[in-house]
Design an enzyme around this catalytic site. Structure first.
Site, PDB file in Angstrom:
ATOM      1  CG  HIS A  65      41.632  42.471  43.493  1.00 45.44           C
ATOM      2  ND1 HIS A  65      40.491  43.218  43.324  1.00 45.44           N
ATOM      3  CD2 HIS A  65      42.652  43.323  43.248  1.00 45.44           C
ATOM      4  CE1 HIS A  65      40.795  44.459  42.989  1.00 45.44           C
ATOM      5  NE2 HIS A  65      42.116  44.542  42.922  1.00 45.44           N
ATOM      6  CD  GLU A 201      43.204  45.022  46.335  1.00 51.44           C
ATOM      7  OE1 GLU A 201      44.285  45.631  46.301  1.00 51.44           O
ATOM      8  OE2 GLU A 201      42.116  45.556  46.068  1.00 51.44           O
ATOM      9  CD  GLU A 202      39.608  47.442  45.387  1.00 50.92           C
ATOM     10  OE1 GLU A 202      40.212  48.223  46.150  1.00 50.92           O
ATOM     11  OE2 GLU A 202      39.838  47.382  44.173  1.00 50.92           O
TER      12      GLU A 202
END
Length: 342
Positions: A65, A201-202
């Site tokens: 990512h 992603e986070e």
């Protein structure tokens, strides 16, 4: 790997979730002469195909990512202070006093009510984000609005440091994974290979969900960074993994139960090639594998991670010796998957 100039460039770039443009531009510039096909999808994922010497028996995806954790501007007070909230999971204990940059141009510092003015439990408890602010030195709200707007991205502002055996920087999670994938794309591959540099992603594995559906692979290898708690006063069994002890794999985390045959193949590769490999000593966290393994009809998936101290903070720390181990194990595994040997 001796030349880590590109890793420094990637880590120094700012790109919180939803604002990965600058990171993506660096990656495209690096791979444009080596990749066979480069596509940017509607969410901002970078989907790359590299033609190898042979057609694989199985389609293999390698993914990392582009985004990093950070903050977003939510309000500006009449006095010109910036109120904010987090983008991604950040331990509030590491935020106070940090240097930050807003919209890549404005420097600031995270503050809170001074200790001598605190009452009750205020001086001993971790402040909420609503009690913090960012000071950019503005005279008032009108002055602050000349430089900052609502919704602006806020990044940790720190220096990349290489002392010869360790690297400290923001955004090692997961620019290290992006760096390793770029190196693979630049190399001569024995088989066709697919790569996804994904977004967000986070904040919930969102980019990987979309990209893996598009690629529709048989196997996926996720290159990540994972928390190493090998620090004072933490018992060995709770340290999760250790910086300097090689690549990290695990049997499961909070998002994925990993493919056991892929795990066994990793162990064989590490033993035969004398690569350093360690197992994650906790069922915790998660990564893009959580979205990838359940895409379409299912994807056999394994995460190979870099042990990293102080993840999701202003400065993370890794050992340079671990980089080659992660790269070599991931590369060898990808080739064997493509050959149909798992």
């Amino acid at each position: 790997m001796e030349n880590l100039t590109l890793l420094k460039k990637l880590c120094s770039a700012n790109g919180i979730s939803g604002c990965e443009n600058s990171v993506r531009e660096i990656i495209i510039d690096e791979i444009k002469d080596n990749a066979t096909d480069i596509t940017v999808d509607n969410l901002g994922n970078l989907i790359v195909f590299k033609k190898g010497k042979n057609t694989p028996k199985k389609k293999v995806l390698i993914s990392a990512h582009m985004d990093e954790v950070g903050f977003i501007v939510t309000y500006i007070t009449s006095d010109g202070f910036i109120k904010f909230d987090e983008v991604g999971g950040i331990d509030r204990r590491v935020v106070l006093g940090c240097n930050v940059t807003i919209n890549n141009t404005v420097n600031g510092v995270v503050g809170v009510k001074p200790i001598h003015l605190s009452t009750g439990d205020e001086g001993s408890t971790i402040p909420k984000y609503s009690d913090m602010y960012i000071d950019i030195g503005a005279k008032d709200k009108e002055d602050a609005l000349k430089y900052v707007s609502y919704g602006d991205c806020i990044n940790f502002d720190s220096c990349y440091t290489d002392n010869g055996h360790s690297i400290m920087s923001k955004a090692i999670d997961d620019r290290l994974g992006c760096f390793l994938m770029i190196e693979m794309i630049k190399s001569d591959l024995p088989y066709d290979m697919h790569f996804t540099f994904v977004v967000q992603e986070e904040v919930g594995l969102r980019g990987a969900k979309v990209a893996s559906y598009t690629v529709n692979p048989d196997f996926a290898i996720v290159l990540e960074s994972t928390t190493a708690a090998d620090i004072p006063d933490v018992p060995s069994g709770k340290q999760v993994c250790n910086v300097g002890n090689g690549a990290v794999i695990g049997y499961m985390d909070r998002a994925t139960i990993y493919d056991r045959l892929m795990i066994e193949k990793c162990k064989e590769i590490a033993e035969s090639k004398k690569y350093k490999l360690q197992f994650k000593r906790a069922v915790a966290g998660g990564n893009d594998a959580g979205a990838i393994h359940s895409a379409r009809g299912g994807v056999r998936t394994l995460a190979i991670s870099m042990p990293c101290r102080y993840l999701h903070s202003q400065l993370s720390l890794i050992s340079k010796s671990d980089i080659d181990n992660v790269y070599n194990i991931a590369k060898d595994l990808a080739f064997q998957l493509a050959e149909g040997r798992v």
